[in-house]
Design an enzyme around this catalytic site. Structure first.
Site, mmCIF file in Angstrom:
data_model
loop_
_atom_site.group_PDB
_atom_site.id
_atom_site.type_symbol
_atom_site.label_atom_id
_atom_site.label_comp_id
_atom_site.label_asym_id
_atom_site.label_seq_id
_atom_site.Cartn_x
_atom_site.Cartn_y
_atom_site.Cartn_z
ATOM 1 N N ILE A 137 -8.026 3.341 4.783
ATOM 2 C CA ILE A 137 -7.671 3.492 3.376
ATOM 3 C C ILE A 137 -7.215 2.176 2.744
ATOM 4 C CG2 ILE A 137 -6.980 5.866 3.843
ATOM 5 C CD1 ILE A 137 -4.082 5.016 3.313
ATOM 6 N N ARG A 177 5.401 4.263 6.050
ATOM 7 C CA ARG A 177 6.446 4.073 7.064
ATOM 8 C C ARG A 177 7.783 4.659 6.615
ATOM 9 N NH1 ARG A 177 5.822 0.233 11.071
ATOM 10 N NH2 ARG A 177 3.838 -0.869 11.084
ATOM 11 N N ILE A 220 0.834 -1.199 0.000
ATOM 12 C CA ILE A 220 0.000 0.000 0.000
ATOM 13 C C ILE A 220 0.871 1.252 0.000
ATOM 14 C CG2 ILE A 220 -0.222 0.276 2.492
ATOM 15 C CD1 ILE A 220 -3.233 0.854 1.970
ATOM 16 N N ASP A 221 2.107 1.137 0.484
ATOM 17 C CA ASP A 221 3.038 2.268 0.477
ATOM 18 C C ASP A 221 3.688 2.469 -0.889
ATOM 19 O OD1 ASP A 221 2.492 2.722 3.116
ATOM 20 O OD2 ASP A 221 4.322 1.791 3.879
#
Length: 523
Positions: free
Chosen positions: A448, A345, A299-300
């Protein structure tokens, strides 16, 4: 072959064409093991191209045209500098694809020597943005983090020749790590594509709750049929369940051997793909002939080389809702300040993209770029003076150096445990403005990543699921499938897990954002 590694590269002079390379690279096979009992046929010849034009000649056809390679032997300069993939073909029997009689429903096939260019930009000079990593991919945005790459990658897609008998295939699908929009979509399309090849539905297993589901007694695998996975793409999360880290690779391979699995599909991020790599290597060491194929999930959006990870676009779309809410709250009060903390992160792609697309963020803070709290507070004051309110978008990994009492250690996946930058910023802003600001803090957090996919992500997941199965039937192992320069390719997993992909502080994407919102240097 030049070993992939971390080094820097500068453009020596203005060029108009990339210099020829001298590395000889072919699709390779793993070392033979005594434990393997599968037959080893002679290598099947590649289908020669239809034309006899020179290398890279442009050939037109009834539906268009393209550049066609003249060489089909795989030797010489024609087949140099291609990203090396590992395969199991020396243990397997080549056979015609079951889709051959109808020419893949009229769509044709992909050739083993179809390739996609990894480097699409030729830089005018060393002054051009990004030129110091002309032949590689950046991990941190500086010259010391340029990982050199070959010129080409192998194209993804169905082959005329397959290396598994569909009736004899036993496959398993597992989802690893944190949730991400699209997990169910990928699982569904792996199952659909396996059955399209003719794999019996009874031979497709879904591993429960991550990699531990291979051997934990309270998480027995389930049978994945077309009917079972029908409609799961309309739901968020993963119907298989997931978990982080801590898997026993030797025990997983023992179960793969015990259950007679010859295809394993691992849907995961950097950690999940690292596990797939470890499983593939252990299979090789133990003489277990099993194709291990990854589907990169993050997702990052922090997987190296590929254009984007599935689910990222959906996450950005959902993140905008929080930013728009913060805009309403902030603009409805005198000196209104909306702070929105988003996931990210080590990489600030979600925050950067959401801030850019929403058009309401006045400040964007990401892990890749340090900032000072005093400068940030003064910037917020100046924004108050101009427009009366301010919206800050901050990635969860930003500003960790500012939080002296931050949490320490790592989670089960090896990710650093972060202190809450959002709460810290709210507290510092309250101290600075001493009650003369109306501060609203919004943390959408896991919201999200728990939603169903948007239409573009849904299509992307379908193609990735199909491509993973095509790769396994082509005999590849220890590979992942992804979109590179708008084309689908197979990439060696050891390459993509070398480091996390990060926003380049000197890159055009970040520059576009800070130019649009007129954000000064806050460090």
């Amino acid at each position: 072959m030049r070993t992939l590694g971390q080094s820097s590269r500068r453009v020596a002079a203005p060029v108009t064409a990339r210099p020829a390379r001298t590395r000889s690279v072919r699709v390779s096979c793993v070392a033979e093991t005594e434990a393997s009992k599968a037959p080893k046929p002679a290598a099947s010849p590649a289908t020669p191209p239809a034309n006899t034009a020179g290398s890279g000649a442009y050939v037109s056809g009834p539906y268009g045209g393209g550049r066609i390679s003249a060489s089909s032997s795989g030797s010489g300069d024609e087949w140099e500098d291609v990203m090396e993939l590992k395969d199991l073909r020396q243990y397997l029997v080549p056979r015609d694809s079951p889709a051959l009689p109808h020419n893949n429903h009229g769509g044709g096939f992909v050739g083993d020597r179809d390739r996609i260019r990894l480097h699409t930009v030729e830089f005018e000079s060393t002054e051009s943005a990004g030129s110091f990593c002309a032949d590689g991919v950046l991990t941190h945005g500086d010259e010391d983090s340029c990982i050199l790459l070959p010129e080409w990658a192998i194209r993804c897609g169905p082959r005329k020749t397959v290396y598994f008998d569909p009736k004899q295939v036993s496959a398993a699908v597992v989802t690893c790590g944190g949730l991400c929009p699209g997990l169910n979509d990928v699982v569904q399309n792996i199952v659909y594509t396996l059955t399209d090849y003719g794999v019996p539905e009874d031979n497709i297993l879904g591993i429960r709750y991550g990699l531990r589901g291979f051997y934990e007694r309270d998480a027995k695998p389930i049978n994945l049929t077309r009917r079972y996975v029908e409609g799961i793409h309309l739901k968020g999360g993963t119907m298989l369940g997931t978990s982080r880290g801590g898997a026993n690779v030797k025990e997983i391979v023992r179960r793969i051997d015990l259950w007679g699995l010859n295809m394993v599909f691992v849907v995961g991020g950097n950690g999940g793909n690292a596990a797939a790599n470890a499983i593939s290597e252990e299979c090789e060491a133990q003489g277990v002939v099993c194709s291990v194929v990854g589907v990169p999930k993050s997702i990052d959006n922090d997987i190296l080389i590929i254009d984007k990870c599935f689910g990222f676009e959906t996450a950005v779309e959902e993140a905008q809702r929080a930013l728009l809410a913060a805009k309403v709250e902030a603009s409805s009060a005198r000196n209104g300040l909306g702070i929105v903390k988003l996931m990210g992160r080590q990489s600030g792609f979600i925050a950067m993209q959401a801030a850019m697309s929403s058009g309401v963020a006045d400040v964007c803070l990401i892990p890749e770029i340090p900032f000072k709290m005093e400068k940030l507070c003064k910037l917020v004051q100046s924004i108050f003076d101009k427009q009366g309110h301010c919206v800050i978008c901050v990635a969860e990994g930003a500003g960790q150096d500012l939080i002296m009492s931050g949490a320490a250690g790592t989670d089960a996946s090896g990710n650093p445990i972060l202190a809450d930058i959002g709460v810290f910023m709210r507290s510092e802003m309250k101290k600075y403005f001493k009650g003369d600001a109306d501060i609203k803090y919004i943390d959408p957090s896991y919201m999200i990543r728990s939603v169903p996919t948007t239409s573009n992500d849904r299509i992307y997941c379908k193609v990735l699921g199909q491509g993973a199965v095509h790769g396994a039937f082509a005999g590849y192992t220890d590979v992942t499938v992804g979109l590179v320069n708008t084309h689908y390719v197979y990439l060696p997993i050891p390459t993509i897990i070398q480091a996390a992909r990060k926003v380049n502080p000197k890159g055009r994407r970040w520059n576009r954002l800070i130019t649009a919102i007129r954000q000064p240097d806050l460090n």
